[in-house]
Design a protein around this motif. Structure first.
Motif, PDB file in Angstrom:
ATOM      1  N   TRP A 173     113.523   2.548 -10.474  1.00 15.54           N
ATOM      2  CA  TRP A 173     114.792   2.210  -9.835  1.00 15.54           C
ATOM      3  C   TRP A 173     114.603   2.308  -8.333  1.00 15.54           C
ATOM      4  O   TRP A 173     114.016   3.274  -7.829  1.00 15.54           O
ATOM      5  CB  TRP A 173     115.896   3.167 -10.273  1.00 15.54           C
ATOM      6  CG  TRP A 173     116.492   2.833 -11.610  1.00 15.54           C
ATOM      7  CD1 TRP A 173     116.162   1.798 -12.422  1.00 15.54           C
ATOM      8  CD2 TRP A 173     117.539   3.547 -12.287  1.00 15.54           C
ATOM      9  NE1 TRP A 173     116.922   1.809 -13.569  1.00 15.54           N
ATOM     10  CE2 TRP A 173     117.779   2.875 -13.501  1.00 15.54           C
ATOM     11  CE3 TRP A 173     118.279   4.690 -11.977  1.00 15.54           C
ATOM     12  CZ2 TRP A 173     118.740   3.311 -14.418  1.00 15.54           C
ATOM     13  CZ3 TRP A 173     119.237   5.120 -12.882  1.00 15.54           C
ATOM     14  CH2 TRP A 173     119.471   4.433 -14.086  1.00 15.54           C
ATOM     15  N   GLU A 182     119.099  -1.034  -7.689  1.00 20.86           N
ATOM     16  CA  GLU A 182     118.894  -1.655  -9.001  1.00 20.86           C
ATOM     17  C   GLU A 182     117.492  -1.329  -9.478  1.00 20.86           C
ATOM     18  O   GLU A 182     116.731  -0.651  -8.798  1.00 20.86           O
ATOM     19  CB  GLU A 182     119.107  -3.164  -8.917  1.00 20.86           C
ATOM     20  CG  GLU A 182     118.203  -3.850  -7.902  1.00 20.86           C
ATOM     21  CD  GLU A 182     118.578  -5.296  -7.653  1.00 20.86           C
ATOM     22  OE1 GLU A 182     119.268  -5.905  -8.502  1.00 20.86           O
ATOM     23  OE2 GLU A 182     118.180  -5.841  -6.604  1.00 20.86           O
ATOM     24  N   ASN A 187     119.661  -4.667 -13.519  1.00 21.23           N
ATOM     25  CA  ASN A 187     120.749  -3.909 -12.917  1.00 21.23           C
ATOM     26  C   ASN A 187     120.839  -2.541 -13.582  1.00 21.23           C
ATOM     27  O   ASN A 187     120.517  -2.391 -14.766  1.00 21.23           O
ATOM     28  CB  ASN A 187     122.073  -4.649 -13.058  1.00 21.23           C
ATOM     29  CG  ASN A 187     122.128  -5.929 -12.225  1.00 21.23           C
ATOM     30  OD1 ASN A 187     122.228  -7.026 -12.762  1.00 21.23           O
ATOM     31  ND2 ASN A 187     122.064  -5.794 -10.907  1.00 21.23           N
ATOM     32  N   ALA A 188     121.263  -1.525 -12.810  1.00 19.96           N
ATOM     33  CA  ALA A 188     121.249  -0.133 -13.274  1.00 19.96           C
ATOM     34  C   ALA A 188     122.663   0.429 -13.411  1.00 19.96           C
ATOM     35  O   ALA A 188     123.556   0.111 -12.607  1.00 19.96           O
ATOM     36  CB  ALA A 188     120.452   0.728 -12.298  1.00 19.96           C
ATOM     37  N   TYR A 189     122.852   1.312 -14.412  1.00 24.81           N
ATOM     38  CA  TYR A 189     124.158   1.877 -14.726  1.00 24.81           C
ATOM     39  C   TYR A 189     124.000   3.331 -15.168  1.00 24.81           C
ATOM     40  O   TYR A 189     122.977   3.706 -15.738  1.00 24.81           O
ATOM     41  CB  TYR A 189     124.825   1.138 -15.907  1.00 24.81           C
ATOM     42  CG  TYR A 189     124.846  -0.356 -15.807  1.00 24.81           C
ATOM     43  CD1 TYR A 189     126.031  -1.035 -15.554  1.00 24.81           C
ATOM     44  CD2 TYR A 189     123.679  -1.097 -16.001  1.00 24.81           C
ATOM     45  CE1 TYR A 189     126.054  -2.420 -15.487  1.00 24.81           C
ATOM     46  CE2 TYR A 189     123.689  -2.484 -15.921  1.00 24.81           C
ATOM     47  CZ  TYR A 189     124.884  -3.133 -15.663  1.00 24.81           C
ATOM     48  OH  TYR A 189     124.900  -4.495 -15.584  1.00 24.81           O
ATOM     49  N   THR A 198     128.333   1.426 -11.868  1.00 23.54           N
ATOM     50  CA  THR A 198     127.251   0.552 -11.434  1.00 23.54           C
ATOM     51  C   THR A 198     127.560   0.035 -10.044  1.00 23.54           C
ATOM     52  O   THR A 198     128.730  -0.103  -9.669  1.00 23.54           O
ATOM     53  CB  THR A 198     127.051  -0.623 -12.408  1.00 23.54           C
ATOM     54  OG1 THR A 198     125.839  -1.316 -12.085  1.00 23.54           O
ATOM     55  CG2 THR A 198     128.217  -1.599 -12.385  1.00 23.54           C
ATOM     56  N   ARG A 199     126.533  -0.245  -9.286  1.00 22.54           N
ATOM     57  CA  ARG A 199     126.720  -0.679  -7.900  1.00 22.54           C
ATOM     58  C   ARG A 199     127.494  -2.000  -7.832  1.00 22.54           C
ATOM     59  O   ARG A 199     127.282  -2.897  -8.651  1.00 22.54           O
ATOM     60  CB  ARG A 199     125.360  -0.834  -7.221  1.00 22.54           C
ATOM     61  CG  ARG A 199     125.428  -0.905  -5.704  1.00 22.54           C
ATOM     62  CD  ARG A 199     124.022  -1.023  -5.137  1.00 22.54           C
ATOM     63  NE  ARG A 199     124.028  -0.969  -3.674  1.00 22.54           N
ATOM     64  CZ  ARG A 199     123.778   0.122  -2.968  1.00 22.54           C
ATOM     65  NH1 ARG A 199     123.475   1.269  -3.583  1.00 22.54           N
ATOM     66  NH2 ARG A 199     123.786   0.098  -1.651  1.00 22.54           N
ATOM     67  N   ARG A 211     124.680  -8.696 -16.413  1.00 22.45           N
ATOM     68  CA  ARG A 211     125.608  -7.715 -15.846  1.00 22.45           C
ATOM     69  C   ARG A 211     127.044  -8.204 -15.964  1.00 22.45           C
ATOM     70  O   ARG A 211     127.935  -7.469 -16.410  1.00 22.45           O
ATOM     71  CB  ARG A 211     125.257  -7.464 -14.380  1.00 22.45           C
ATOM     72  CG  ARG A 211     126.234  -6.546 -13.631  1.00 22.45           C
ATOM     73  CD  ARG A 211     125.951  -6.577 -12.126  1.00 22.45           C
ATOM     74  NE  ARG A 211     126.767  -5.626 -11.386  1.00 22.45           N
ATOM     75  CZ  ARG A 211     128.029  -5.846 -11.007  1.00 22.45           C
ATOM     76  NH1 ARG A 211     128.613  -7.001 -11.310  1.00 22.45           N
ATOM     77  NH2 ARG A 211     128.702  -4.921 -10.338  1.00 22.45           N
ATOM     78  N   GLU A 227     132.756   0.330 -10.032  1.00 21.95           N
ATOM     79  CA  GLU A 227     131.693  -0.330  -9.285  1.00 21.95           C
ATOM     80  C   GLU A 227     131.514   0.367  -7.937  1.00 21.95           C
ATOM     81  O   GLU A 227     132.318   0.189  -7.019  1.00 21.95           O
ATOM     82  CB  GLU A 227     132.003  -1.812  -9.111  1.00 21.95           C
ATOM     83  CG  GLU A 227     132.016  -2.566 -10.435  1.00 21.95           C
ATOM     84  CD  GLU A 227     132.202  -4.064 -10.256  1.00 21.95           C
ATOM     85  OE1 GLU A 227     131.242  -4.725  -9.793  1.00 21.95           O
ATOM     86  OE2 GLU A 227     133.296  -4.563 -10.570  1.00 21.95           O
ATOM     87  N   ILE A 243     120.171  -0.089 -18.430  1.00 23.20           N
ATOM     88  CA  ILE A 243     119.938  -1.243 -17.561  1.00 23.20           C
ATOM     89  C   ILE A 243     120.337  -2.499 -18.321  1.00 23.20           C
ATOM     90  O   ILE A 243     120.454  -2.493 -19.562  1.00 23.20           O
ATOM     91  CB  ILE A 243     118.473  -1.338 -17.084  1.00 23.20           C
ATOM     92  CG1 ILE A 243     117.480  -1.392 -18.279  1.00 23.20           C
ATOM     93  CG2 ILE A 243     118.131  -0.155 -16.195  1.00 23.20           C
ATOM     94  CD1 ILE A 243     117.050  -2.783 -18.654  1.00 23.20           C
TER      95      ILE A 243
END
Length: 286
Positions: A173, A182, A187-189, A198-199, A211, A227, A243
Motif C-alpha cells: 500500500w 491506494e 483501491n484500499a479500504y 476508503t480514500r 471501487r 470517504e 482491496i
C-alpha cells in the motif's frame, strides 16, 4: 494455442503483431490502458471501463480511436477468437508513431496505436486467495501527481510489487503524508465498526471502476461508507481491510506491516461484498 491479438484494426497471431520502436508508448510511456475482466465468456462492468478510458484519453489530449460500440465489438471478437471463459482483456492506446523521437506531441495526422490482447484465468472468481486474504506492507508513495489517469507508466507500482515479494507478502500500500493512498494496482479500504472507510476520489488515486460498483452495492446493502484518508495505524486497528480491482474483485487484507487486521482472517464485510459484487456483475455482464 497462439493468441490472437488486435493491432490497429487487424486481428493477428501474437507472434506477428509488431509496434514501431518510435511509438511514444515505448519511448515516453505516452499512453493509457484498461483491463476488463471476463467471467463466463462475458465482459464485466464494460461501460465503466469505456468511460474511464475516454476520460484518461481526454486528460492527455489524445483522441479516442473508437466508439463504445466499436470497443465492445473488438472485445467480444477477441474473447471469442481466444476462447476465453474466465480472464481479462487488456487494452492500450498510445499517442502513436510520429516517425522520430521528440518530446513535443505529434500533430493530429499521427494516428494512435491501439493494442488489445487477452489473458486466460480459469476460475478467477473462485480464487483460493479470497479465503486466505492478503498480507501487505506500506511503502512511500513517490508517483507523479495524476494517478487518476490510467497511464501505462507502471514502473513504481511494479517496484512496489517486488518490494512486497522480497518481504514475503502479497502486495504493498502506498503512503503519502501519513495516509494510505491506494495499493499498487488496487483501491484500499478498512472496516471499523459499521463503517467502510476508503480514500475519497481525487488526482491522488485511480478512480477504480470496481471501487465505484462496490461502494454502490455497499450503500444498497445499508452499509455506511466514509470517504476519507486513513493511516496504517488505523488499518492495523481496524476490524477488517480489503482491496478492490478489476481482476481481484473484492479481496480481504488480513495483515498490514506485520500486524494482523482484526483476527487475521477474512472478515464478514469483505466476504459479503465479494459475493454481492460477483453476483451483480455476472447479471449485468455483456
Amino acid at each position: 494455442m497462439t493468441r490472437t491479438v488486435y493491432l490497429n484494426g487487424d486481428y493477428l497471431p501474437e507472434t506477428e503483431a509488431k509496434v514501431s520502436v518510435f511509438d511514444r508508448g515505448f519511448l515516453m510511456a505516452d499512453g493509457v490502458y484498461e483491463v476488463t475482466s471476463v467471467l463466463g465468456g462475458k465482459l464485466i462492468d464494460f461501460g465503466g471501463h469505456c468511460a474511464r478510458l475516454a476520460r484518461s484519453l481526454s486528460e492527455l489530449e489524445m483522441q479516442n480511436p473508437h466508439s463504445d460500440a466499436e470497443w465492445l465489438a473488438i472485445h467480444r471478437e477477441l474473447v471469442a477468437r481466444n476462447e476465453i471463459t474466465d480472464g481479462m482483456v487488456y487494452l492500450q492506446v498510445t499517442r502513436g508513431n510520429p516517425g522520430d523521437r521528440d518530446f513535443a506531441f505529434p500533430g493530429p495526422d499521427v494516428a494512435p496505436t491501439v493494442v488489445l490482447f487477452t489473458q486466460s484465468k480459469p476460475g478467477m472468481a473462485e480464487s483460493p486467495q479470497a479465503a486466505i486474504g492478503l498480507k501487505v506492507i506500506s511503502i512511500p508513495d513517490i508517483r507523479w501527481g495524476r494517478r487518476d489517469i490510467k497511464t501505462v507508466q507502471l514502473l513504481y507500482p511494479s517496484m512496489g510489487k517486488m518490494m512486497a515479494k522480497k518481504a514475503g507478502v502479497d502486495d504493498a500500500w502506498f503512503v503519502e503524508d501519513g495516509a494510505v493512498t491506494e495499493g499498487t494496482s488496487n483501491n484500499a479500504y478498512i472496516v471499523k465498526g459499521n463503517r467502510i472507510i476508503t480514500r475519497q476520489l481525487s488526482s491522488d488515486i485511480l478512480h477504480g471502476i470496481t471501487r465505484a460498483a462496490v461502494l454502490r452495492f455497499a450503500a444498497e446493502a445499508q452499509m455506511v461508507v466514509e470517504e476519507r484518508p486513513f493511516t496504517i495505524d488505523e488499518a492495523q486497528a481496524a476490524d477488517e481491510a480489503f482491496i478492490t480491482s478489476a481482476s481481484a474483485f473484492v479481496m480481504p487484507v488480513v495483515q498490514v506491516d506485520g500486524g494482523d487486521v482484526g483476527n487475521g482472517k477474512p472478515g464478514p464485510v469483505a466476504t459479503r461484498l465479494r459475493e454481492i459484487y460477483l453476483d451483480e456483475m455476472r447479471k449485468a455482464a455483456l
